[in-house]
Design an enzyme around this catalytic site. Structure first.
Site, PDB file in Angstrom:
ATOM      1  N   PHE A 122      -9.762  41.023   9.178  1.00  0.00           N
ATOM      2  CA  PHE A 122      -8.671  40.090   8.466  1.00  0.00           C
ATOM      3  C   PHE A 122      -7.502  39.945   9.144  1.00  0.00           C
ATOM      4  CE2 PHE A 122     -11.849  41.397   5.153  1.00  0.00           C
ATOM      5  CZ  PHE A 122     -12.418  40.108   4.746  1.00  0.00           C
ATOM      6  N   LYS A 123      -7.622  39.317  10.128  1.00  0.00           N
ATOM      7  CA  LYS A 123      -6.312  39.035  11.031  1.00  0.00           C
ATOM      8  C   LYS A 123      -5.108  38.775  10.317  1.00  0.00           C
ATOM      9  CE  LYS A 123      -7.902  40.465  15.185  1.00  0.00           C
ATOM     10  NZ  LYS A 123      -8.417  41.896  14.954  1.00  0.00           N
ATOM     11  N   PHE A 124      -5.233  37.716   9.376  1.00  0.00           N
ATOM     12  CA  PHE A 124      -4.313  37.313   8.844  1.00  0.00           C
ATOM     13  C   PHE A 124      -4.095  38.158   7.440  1.00  0.00           C
ATOM     14  CE2 PHE A 124      -3.130  34.751   4.760  1.00  0.00           C
ATOM     15  CZ  PHE A 124      -1.768  34.649   4.872  1.00  0.00           C
ATOM     16  N   LEU A 169      -7.215  25.457  -2.801  1.00  0.00           N
ATOM     17  CA  LEU A 169      -7.115  25.580  -1.328  1.00  0.00           C
ATOM     18  C   LEU A 169      -8.397  24.918  -0.483  1.00  0.00           C
ATOM     19  CD1 LEU A 169      -6.178  26.729   1.483  1.00  0.00           C
ATOM     20  CD2 LEU A 169      -7.403  28.758   0.671  1.00  0.00           C
ATOM     21  N   CYS A 170      -8.094  23.811   0.143  1.00  0.00           N
ATOM     22  CA  CYS A 170      -9.161  23.078   0.665  1.00  0.00           C
ATOM     23  C   CYS A 170      -8.662  22.524   2.079  1.00  0.00           C
ATOM     24  CB  CYS A 170      -9.548  21.892  -0.189  1.00  0.00           C
ATOM     25  SG  CYS A 170     -10.826  20.984   0.522  1.00  0.00           S
ATOM     26  N   LYS A 200      -9.585  26.588  12.301  1.00  0.00           N
ATOM     27  CA  LYS A 200      -8.642  26.302  13.501  1.00  0.00           C
ATOM     28  C   LYS A 200      -7.543  27.014  12.845  1.00  0.00           C
ATOM     29  CE  LYS A 200     -10.261  21.904  14.594  1.00  0.00           C
ATOM     30  NZ  LYS A 200     -10.966  22.272  15.807  1.00  0.00           N
ATOM     31  N   ARG A 201      -7.629  28.094  11.879  1.00  0.00           N
ATOM     32  CA  ARG A 201      -6.502  29.019  11.431  1.00  0.00           C
ATOM     33  C   ARG A 201      -5.481  28.061  10.541  1.00  0.00           C
ATOM     34  NH1 ARG A 201      -8.716  33.647  11.297  1.00  0.00           N
ATOM     35  NH2 ARG A 201      -6.575  34.440  10.950  1.00  0.00           N
ATOM     36  N   LEU A 202      -6.107  27.145  10.066  1.00  0.00           N
ATOM     37  CA  LEU A 202      -4.973  26.303   9.128  1.00  0.00           C
ATOM     38  C   LEU A 202      -4.802  27.107   7.944  1.00  0.00           C
ATOM     39  CD1 LEU A 202      -3.189  23.776   9.015  1.00  0.00           C
ATOM     40  CD2 LEU A 202      -5.328  22.462   8.374  1.00  0.00           C
ATOM     41  N   LEU A 205      -9.296  28.378 -13.824  1.00  0.00           N
ATOM     42  CA  LEU A 205     -10.112  27.116 -13.661  1.00  0.00           C
ATOM     43  C   LEU A 205     -10.821  26.801 -12.259  1.00  0.00           C
ATOM     44  CD1 LEU A 205      -7.624  24.564 -15.290  1.00  0.00           C
ATOM     45  CD2 LEU A 205      -9.667  25.931 -16.405  1.00  0.00           C
TER      46      LEU A 205
HETATM   47  S1  MYA Z   1     -10.479  29.560  -3.591  1.00  0.00           S
HETATM   48  C1  MYA Z   1     -11.343  27.999  -3.131  1.00  0.00           C
HETATM   49  C2  MYA Z   1     -11.250  28.080  -1.617  1.00  0.00           C
HETATM   50  N1  MYA Z   1     -11.654  26.836  -0.889  1.00  0.00           N
HETATM   51  C3  MYA Z   1     -12.957  26.458  -0.832  1.00  0.00           C
HETATM   52  O1  MYA Z   1     -13.633  27.399  -0.674  1.00  0.00           O
HETATM   53  C4  MYA Z   1     -13.112  25.171  -0.235  1.00  0.00           C
HETATM   54  C5  MYA Z   1     -14.157  24.850   0.797  1.00  0.00           C
HETATM   55  N2  MYA Z   1     -13.752  25.636   2.014  1.00  0.00           N
HETATM   56  C6  MYA Z   1     -12.615  25.333   2.541  1.00  0.00           C
HETATM   57  O2  MYA Z   1     -11.847  24.424   2.611  1.00  0.00           O
HETATM   58  C7  MYA Z   1     -12.230  26.253   3.895  1.00  0.00           C
HETATM   59  O3  MYA Z   1     -13.299  26.867   4.354  1.00  0.00           O
HETATM   60  C8  MYA Z   1     -11.090  27.372   3.521  1.00  0.00           C
HETATM   61  C9  MYA Z   1     -10.870  28.279   4.748  1.00  0.00           C
HETATM   62  C10 MYA Z   1      -9.596  26.689   3.212  1.00  0.00           C
HETATM   63  C11 MYA Z   1     -11.542  28.053   2.382  1.00  0.00           C
HETATM   64  N3  MYA Z   1      -8.796  32.385   0.286  1.00  0.00           N
HETATM   65  O4  MYA Z   1      -8.306  28.014   8.395  1.00  0.00           O
HETATM   66  P1  MYA Z   1      -9.230  29.036   8.615  1.00  0.00           P
HETATM   67  C12 MYA Z   1      -8.935  33.141   5.318  1.00  0.00           C
HETATM   68  C13 MYA Z   1      -7.889  33.034   0.784  1.00  0.00           C
HETATM   69  O5  MYA Z   1      -9.552  29.188  10.068  1.00  0.00           O
HETATM   70  P2  MYA Z   1     -11.404  27.612   7.262  1.00  0.00           P
HETATM   71  C14 MYA Z   1      -8.859  28.992  -3.909  1.00  0.00           C
HETATM   72  O6  MYA Z   1      -8.369  27.841  -3.854  1.00  0.00           O
HETATM   73  C15 MYA Z   1     -10.128  33.892   6.348  1.00  0.00           C
HETATM   74  O7  MYA Z   1     -10.245  35.238   5.670  1.00  0.00           O
HETATM   75  N4  MYA Z   1      -8.123  33.252   2.429  1.00  0.00           N
HETATM   76  O8  MYA Z   1     -10.697  28.953   7.800  1.00  0.00           O
HETATM   77  C16 MYA Z   1      -7.776  30.317  -3.926  1.00  0.00           C
HETATM   78  C17 MYA Z   1      -9.199  34.069   7.501  1.00  0.00           C
HETATM   79  O9  MYA Z   1      -8.273  34.827   7.497  1.00  0.00           O
HETATM   80  P3  MYA Z   1      -8.449  36.483   8.099  1.00  0.00           P
HETATM   81  C18 MYA Z   1      -9.340  32.604   2.926  1.00  0.00           C
HETATM   82  O10 MYA Z   1     -12.726  28.130   6.974  1.00  0.00           O
HETATM   83  C19 MYA Z   1      -6.948  30.294  -2.651  1.00  0.00           C
HETATM   84  C20 MYA Z   1      -8.535  32.610   7.520  1.00  0.00           C
HETATM   85  O11 MYA Z   1      -8.430  32.198   6.125  1.00  0.00           O
HETATM   86  C21 MYA Z   1     -10.027  31.847   2.206  1.00  0.00           C
HETATM   87  O12 MYA Z   1     -11.099  26.667   7.944  1.00  0.00           O
HETATM   88  C22 MYA Z   1      -6.105  31.509  -2.766  1.00  0.00           C
HETATM   89  C23 MYA Z   1      -9.208  31.605   8.332  1.00  0.00           C
HETATM   90  O13 MYA Z   1      -8.443  30.501   8.125  1.00  0.00           O
HETATM   91  C24 MYA Z   1      -9.819  31.681   0.755  1.00  0.00           C
HETATM   92  N5  MYA Z   1     -10.606  31.240  -0.149  1.00  0.00           N
HETATM   93  O14 MYA Z   1     -10.793  27.366   5.772  1.00  0.00           O
HETATM   94  C25 MYA Z   1      -5.429  31.569  -1.281  1.00  0.00           C
HETATM   95  N6  MYA Z   1     -11.315  31.539   2.802  1.00  0.00           N
HETATM   96  O15 MYA Z   1      -8.432  36.345   9.449  1.00  0.00           O
HETATM   97  C26 MYA Z   1      -4.343  33.053  -1.224  1.00  0.00           C
HETATM   98  C27 MYA Z   1     -10.856  31.879   4.056  1.00  0.00           C
HETATM   99  O16 MYA Z   1      -7.474  37.402   7.503  1.00  0.00           O
HETATM  100  C28 MYA Z   1      -3.224  32.901  -2.003  1.00  0.00           C
HETATM  101  N7  MYA Z   1      -9.712  32.595   4.025  1.00  0.00           N
HETATM  102  O17 MYA Z   1      -9.882  36.908   7.841  1.00  0.00           O
HETATM  103  C29 MYA Z   1      -2.295  33.920  -1.708  1.00  0.00           C
HETATM  104  C30 MYA Z   1      -1.026  33.941  -2.806  1.00  0.00           C
HETATM  105  C31 MYA Z   1      -0.072  32.901  -2.111  1.00  0.00           C
HETATM  106  C32 MYA Z   1       1.009  32.784  -2.957  1.00  0.00           C
HETATM  107  C33 MYA Z   1       2.014  33.939  -2.939  1.00  0.00           C
HETATM  108  C34 MYA Z   1       3.058  33.331  -3.816  1.00  0.00           C
HETATM  109  C35 MYA Z   1       4.121  34.790  -3.872  1.00  0.00           C
END
Ligand code: MYA
Length: 548
Positions: free
Chosen positions: A132-134, A270-271, A279-281, A548
């Site tokens: 989990f690099k991030f 998050l989408c 692409k690590r967006l 939700l």
């Molecule tokens: S959960 C719903 C999430 N959305 C979906 O599943 C919709 C369909 N999928 C997508 O749109 C994409 O596949 C997503 C990933 C956007 C999910 N939560 O950009 P990347 C990490 C957190 O290359 P992609 C909801 O909405 C992944 O482990 N991190 O990946 C709650 C990797 O990191 P690491 C996630 O596949 C969201 C990195 O992202 C998730 O193109 C809460 C890769 O990035 C995920 N669901 O896009 C967010 N999925 O290297 C956290 C993958 O470490 C909020 N990753 O493994 C945290 C609090 C922030 C606020 C704080 C305030 C104080």
């Protein structure tokens, strides 16, 4: 997503359904009864009345030995063949078996416990902390941190952040993209968010179902009391098209985690557009929403998801109660359990035509204070809750939408005329698009999701009368949902749901919902299931928050 939350479909588990089925009717019931009679007479002779366990019934239906003292039971080729033929949903799930393994191999190597609990068939979600690099750079508990050790530390922030550490400007985006704040008061922008999510949001593992949030749903979910435009973050392509390619949203809320109040942002939706995946967006989006929340003095967050990230504070399981079984079967959502016919399943899943709880009626404006007080007393029993204000109760529970097609929330109260309310119960509407061929006949599954309920009986000494009361409330919700045209009623193992899921013929789904807290340490919170992921009445008292 909370819902990943669902796994939009979180299709029903074939085996788990056959488990409830063994308490069903006709052929299956006769078999089960015959087995039970045989076993209870033996036990009665020994002076101890014992019912044949569910595990034993399923084992026998699958031709296995359920004795846990024996080596893990496996299924025969013939049983696997029958199971797969009867269950298109399971067959579909196994299409994503690990490389080099056929669906049959996977099933064959599963023990009865794995089959019963429906745990990961594909070995997905298994990643260690180093990969989990991030996430390993973020203030969240490590996956390899001992839960017992975590529980010993005092609850509180993992990292103290001071305002001067918060960057004043967003991190740069890749060439050709720009940050935007989305204006959800503008119908065109709401429509754009709706389109992005409808085409690119959460799908199940087989890409058979995708969440389909209506515009009225998004309006309700994202414009909750205290909402801020600056927490509605989008990424657009620069240039002529200005197409919206990514989103992340936050709404403010106050939690109580065990005995501590915590002001948080609730992160959802998050989408990333399918063409911009991997692409690590995502890390950039998360860092940007974090920065925006920090600027407002918020350093903690709550979010849920279907995938395992570092580190869930709790995990609940999805359960599904078919209301239109035949449609759910035709689209591959509900399996046909062994020894059952479609008409038996339709009959089994019938619900009464009318509600039964005396005093049951829809919530009205005049009920806001009573619902607030009832809910707050009831939720005190849980470790993780949202601390609702009156304004939030009004927003989340009182329906103001006249057009039934756009309606999002259904809330009922039990009013005995005494001036206070004894109970309330609610559900919300969240459809899923049916992808692929099945979607030609039925484009959508109309799902009702169990939302909050509360009952004064839960507060009685020893919860006297609560289980029956809750069963009645939930059954009335099933009736209302069926009459409002829903196909399925979904519920998680949170609140007191483990008390009633089985009795009301909910079947286990293959979806799990993990709860996460950002920058807040606390010990693990119960998610309503035991170590085999089966609903457990003793695992209640943990999650009291529905996302939700
Ligand atoms: S959960 C719903 C999430 N959305 C979906 O599943 C919709 C369909 N999928 C997508 O749109 C994409 O596949 C997503 C990933 C956007 C999910 N939560 O950009 P990347 C990490 C957190 O290359 P992609 C909801 O909405 C992944 O482990 N991190 O990946 C709650 C990797 O990191 P690491 C996630 O596949 C969201 C990195 O992202 C998730 O193109 C809460 C890769 O990035 C995920 N669901 O896009 C967010 N999925 O290297 C956290 C993958 O470490 C909020 N990753 O493994 C945290 C609090 C922030 C606020 C704080 C305030 C104080």
């Amino acid at each position: 997503m909370a819902a990943s939350h669902p796994t939009p479909g979180s299709a029903m588990k074939a085996v788990a359904e056959s488990e409830s089925e063994s308490e069903g009717e006709e052929t299956t019931e006769q078999t089960a009864e015959a087995e039970e009679t045989a076993e209870s007479s033996t036990s009665a002779a020994g002076g101890k009345k014992k019912k044949k366990s569910k595990k034993a019934k399923v084992a026998s239906a699958l031709g296995l030995d359920a004795d846990s003292s024996k080596p893990a039971a496996r299924m025969s080729d013939k049983n696997i063949e029958t199971l797969l033929n009867n269950n298109p949903a399971l067959k579909g799930e196994l299409a994503s078996a690990p490389p080099g393994k056929s669906a049959k191999d996977v099933l064959k190597n599963m023990s009865l416990d794995e089959l019963l609990t429906g745990m990961s068939l594909t070995g997905k979600n298994q990643k260690d902390m180093a990969s989990f690099k991030f996430w390993q750079t973020q203030p969240v508990p490590r996956l390899d941190e001992s839960q017992a050790e975590r529980a010993k530390l005092p609850d509180g922030a993992i990292k103290e952040v001071t305002p001067d550490q918060v960057p004043q400007t967003p991190a740069p985006l890749p060439e050709g993209y720009e940050w935007v704040e989305l204006d959800l008061t503008d119908d065109e922008e709401l429509k754009e968010v709706h389109n992005l999510l409808n085409l690119h949001y959460v799908e199940d593992d087989n890409a058979a179902f995708r969440f389909s949030y209506s515009k009225s749903f998004l309006d309700w979910a994202l414009k909750a009391p205290g909402w801020r435009k600056s927490w509605h973050v989008g990424v657009r392509a620069k240039g002529k098209s200005r197409v919206l390619v990514a989103s992340i949203f936050g709404i403010p809320t106050r939690l109580r985690v065990r005995d501590k109040p915590v002001d948080v942002v609730e992160i959802n939706y998050l989408c990333v557009h399918k063409k911009l995946r991997a692409k690590r967006l995502t890390p950039v989006l998360i860092k940007e929403i974090t920065r925006r929340c920090n600027l407002e003095g918020i350093y903690q967050a709550i979010y849920t998801g279907g995938s395992i990230l570092p580190t869930p504070v709790s995990t609940c399981r999805y359960f599904h109660r078919p209301l239109q079984w035949m449609k759910l079967y035709e689209v591959g959502f509900s399996p046909l359990p062994p020894k059952m016919t479609p008409s038996m399943m339709v009959k089994r899943n019938r619900v009464p035509e009318k509600t039964k709880t005396p005093g049951w009626r829809e919530m009205e404006e005049k009920d806001i204070d009573n619902v607030s007080s009832l809910l707050s007393k009831y939720l005190k029993r849980f470790d993780l809750i949202q601390d609702f204000t009156r304004e939030e109760v009004e927003h989340w529970f009182l329906n103001r939408i006249q057009d039934q097609a756009d309606r999002v929330v259904w809330t009922y109260v039990v009013d005995d005329g005494s001036g206070s309310l004894s109970d309330m119960a609610s559900f919300y509407d969240l459809e899923s698009t049916i992808l692929g061929e099945a979607g030609q006949k039925h484009p959508k599954i109309k799902a009702a999701y169990s939302y909050y309920y509360a009952s004064t009986t839960a507060l009685e000494e020893g919860e006297k009368g609560f289980k029956d009361r809750l069963k009645g409330l939930m059954e009335d919700c099933l009736v209302e949902a069926k009459n409002a045209g829903f196909d399925v009623f979904n519920a998680l193992t949170l609140l007191d749901n483990p008390l009633i899921l089985d009795d009301l013929k909910f079947g286990a789904g293959d979806g799990f919902l993990h709860y996460y807290l950002y920058n807040w340490r606390t010990g693990p919170i119960k998610g309503g299931v035991d170590k085999h992921n089966v609903p457990d009445v003793n695992a209640r008292g943990g999650v009291g928050m529905v996302m939700l």
